[in-house]
Scaffold this active site. Structure first.
Site, PDB file in Angstrom:
ATOM      1  N   LYS A  46       0.845  -1.196   0.000  1.00 27.86           N
ATOM      2  CA  LYS A  46       0.000   0.000   0.000  1.00 27.86           C
ATOM      3  C   LYS A  46       0.879   1.244   0.000  1.00 27.86           C
ATOM      4  O   LYS A  46       2.098   1.164   0.236  1.00 27.86           O
ATOM      5  CB  LYS A  46      -0.942   0.001   1.202  1.00 27.86           C
ATOM      6  CG  LYS A  46      -0.276   0.062   2.560  1.00 27.86           C
ATOM      7  CD  LYS A  46      -1.314   0.064   3.668  1.00 27.86           C
ATOM      8  CE  LYS A  46      -0.647   0.106   5.033  1.00 27.86           C
ATOM      9  NZ  LYS A  46      -1.633   0.171   6.128  1.00 27.86           N
ATOM     10  N   ARG A 141      -9.367  -0.525  17.260  1.00 27.54           N
ATOM     11  CA  ARG A 141     -10.661   0.150  17.095  1.00 27.54           C
ATOM     12  C   ARG A 141     -10.609   1.223  16.004  1.00 27.54           C
ATOM     13  O   ARG A 141     -11.229   2.267  16.095  1.00 27.54           O
ATOM     14  CB  ARG A 141     -11.154   0.738  18.414  1.00 27.54           C
ATOM     15  CG  ARG A 141     -11.432  -0.342  19.460  1.00 27.54           C
ATOM     16  CD  ARG A 141     -11.952   0.207  20.768  1.00 27.54           C
ATOM     17  NE  ARG A 141     -12.269  -0.894  21.671  1.00 27.54           N
ATOM     18  CZ  ARG A 141     -11.364  -1.478  22.473  1.00 27.54           C
ATOM     19  NH1 ARG A 141     -10.107  -1.078  22.477  1.00 27.54           N
ATOM     20  NH2 ARG A 141     -11.723  -2.472  23.264  1.00 27.54           N
ATOM     21  N   TYR A 270      16.710  29.449   8.538  1.00 28.59           N
ATOM     22  CA  TYR A 270      15.526  30.105   9.070  1.00 28.59           C
ATOM     23  C   TYR A 270      15.495  30.032  10.596  1.00 28.59           C
ATOM     24  O   TYR A 270      15.868  29.020  11.192  1.00 28.59           O
ATOM     25  CB  TYR A 270      14.270  29.458   8.492  1.00 28.59           C
ATOM     26  CG  TYR A 270      14.092  29.732   7.020  1.00 28.59           C
ATOM     27  CD1 TYR A 270      13.824  31.016   6.560  1.00 28.59           C
ATOM     28  CD2 TYR A 270      14.213  28.708   6.086  1.00 28.59           C
ATOM     29  CE1 TYR A 270      13.668  31.278   5.203  1.00 28.59           C
ATOM     30  CE2 TYR A 270      14.056  28.957   4.731  1.00 28.59           C
ATOM     31  CZ  TYR A 270      13.788  30.251   4.300  1.00 28.59           C
ATOM     32  OH  TYR A 270      13.631  30.492   2.955  1.00 28.59           O
ATOM     33  N   MET A 318      12.950  24.687   2.044  1.00 26.89           N
ATOM     34  CA  MET A 318      12.131  24.028   1.030  1.00 26.89           C
ATOM     35  C   MET A 318      12.980  23.337  -0.026  1.00 26.89           C
ATOM     36  O   MET A 318      12.658  22.229  -0.478  1.00 26.89           O
ATOM     37  CB  MET A 318      11.209  25.046   0.362  1.00 26.89           C
ATOM     38  CG  MET A 318      10.336  24.441  -0.735  1.00 26.89           C
ATOM     39  SD  MET A 318       9.207  25.623  -1.487  1.00 26.89           S
ATOM     40  CE  MET A 318       7.941  25.721  -0.224  1.00 26.89           C
TER      41      MET A 318
END
Length: 374
Positions: A46, A141, A270, A318
């Site tokens: 998955k 659950r 930063y 980034m």
């Protein structure tokens, strides 16, 4: 502060190289741990094979007994990539319209709530009926049937089986605390009571259960390993994949594209997250959180450059990382930086520094990263 660009012979783009032979090795290690028991293996692919790419890992999974995916579109991707065997769909039907996607051979649906049974019942007959696996709510659950509802759901499935609408019924459980030494016994006893007297194969045991509770794995029909297939440990804060005899299947790299001298007392990045305690040589690497490198990685997060260990400085930006070059041999232009995937710089070590888990990093790479297979 001075800066110098490096050569640009290599692409700036970060790269992830996927090794299907490592996947095959890891699958063999899992089967070895199962020993001579009866358990078959649903190889969990998955999230596009934990970020590795279903098509890229399939050559390493030819010895799996079946594949397990999140949804029906992923099941069809497995078929399109050439997988001929059983496919288990953890999410079952997500919407009544998905009943139109049924009919493929050897399809297995996990049933977690009553509406999914109603959708199956309302679906127009056609093709080959799927097998179903009733999910027990257990101690997670997070979907599934509690004890009384489980009995009713099984009765509904049995009626559908008699009508030829489904091929077979299995029982599935997922443990919430398989990483703990005392995390399975009580939960497993509840599950076994719920399925007692109701025929059908049983599927339990993720990777942590395989490692820490092998006795339970020996008494199930299908196990469902995930993260171990890709060479990472399922046990937080203890061992890494290579320490378990596994091979990392993803090598995540980028390239050095600049260097600079940081004076003593100067800040970097930063929020001035790092201040130089002395004059330092700093490398700039063409990768950042927009590529999937963790934004919350801290100064000290390990990396390799040209095979030499070094560390992250400050917070990732980034598009860029800063690394410490002060006390290592000065690398050449466009030096390769291993972000994770080397036994000396594992994804688990990076995840620990970023207060997350290896699976979150492996599945978090973005489309900016060039993916290649081997």
């Amino acid at each position: 502060m001075t800066a110098a660009p490096c050569g640009m012979a290599h692409a700036v783009q970060a790269q992830a190289r996927i090794d299907s032979a490592a996947v095959a090795h890891n699958l063999a290690q899992i089967r070895k741990r199962l020993g001579a028991g009866r358990a078959r293996i649903w190889a969990t692919v998955k999230a596009d094979a934990y970020g590795h790419g279903i098509a890229r890992v399939l050559p390493g999974l030819t010895d799996a007994d079946g594949l397990a995916v999140r949804n029906l579109p992923e099941a069809h991707l497995c078929r399109a990539a050439g997988w001929p065997g059983p496919v288990l769909v953890y999410g079952g039907l997500q919407h009544p319209d998905e009943a139109a996607l049924l009919g493929a051979p050897d399809l297995h649906l996990v049933i977690s709530h009553a509406a999914q049974l109603a959708w199956l019942q309302a679906a127009a007959p056609g093709g080959r009926p799927p097998s179903v696996w009733l999910r027990y709510a257990g101690d997670t659950r997070l979907g599934g049937f509690e004890d009384e509802d489980y009995a009713q759901a099984y009765a509904r499935c049995d009626a559908l089986r008699e009508q030829g609408r489904i091929a077979a019924i299995g029982h599935l459980n997922h443990y919430a605390r398989s990483e703990d030494a005392d995390g399975i016994a009580e939960a497993d006893a509840r599950f076994r009571r719920a399925v007692a007297g109701r025929p059908g194969p049983v599927s339990t045991c993720n990777c942590a259960a395989l490692l820490l509770h092998p006795g339970h794995a020996a008494h199930t029909d299908w196990v469902r390993p995930g993260i171990m297939l890709y060479g990472a440990s399922p046990i937080p804060d203890t061992r890494d994949g290579p320490g378990l005899g596994l091979k990392p299947a993803m090598l995540f790299t980028a390239h050095l594209h600049g260097t600079q001298t940081l004076p003593r007392g100067a800040s970097l990045g930063y929020r001035a997250a790092f201040t130089a305690p002395r004059a330092m040589r700093v490398g700039l690497v063409g990768c950042g959180y927009a590529d999937g490198y963790p934004r919350h990685a801290n100064t000290g997060t390990p990396l390799l450059i040209d095979g030499q260990p070094t560390r992250l400085l400050g917070r990732p930006a980034m598009d860029m990382l800063a690394i410490d070059l002060t006390d290592i041999d000065v690398p050449g232009a466009d030096a390769t930086v291993v972000l994770w995937g080397d036994p000396r710089n594992t994804v688990e070590a990076v995840a620990a520094s970023a207060d997350t888990i290896a699976a979150a990093l492996l599945t978090g790479l973005t489309s900016r990263v060039a993916m290649t297979g081997a």
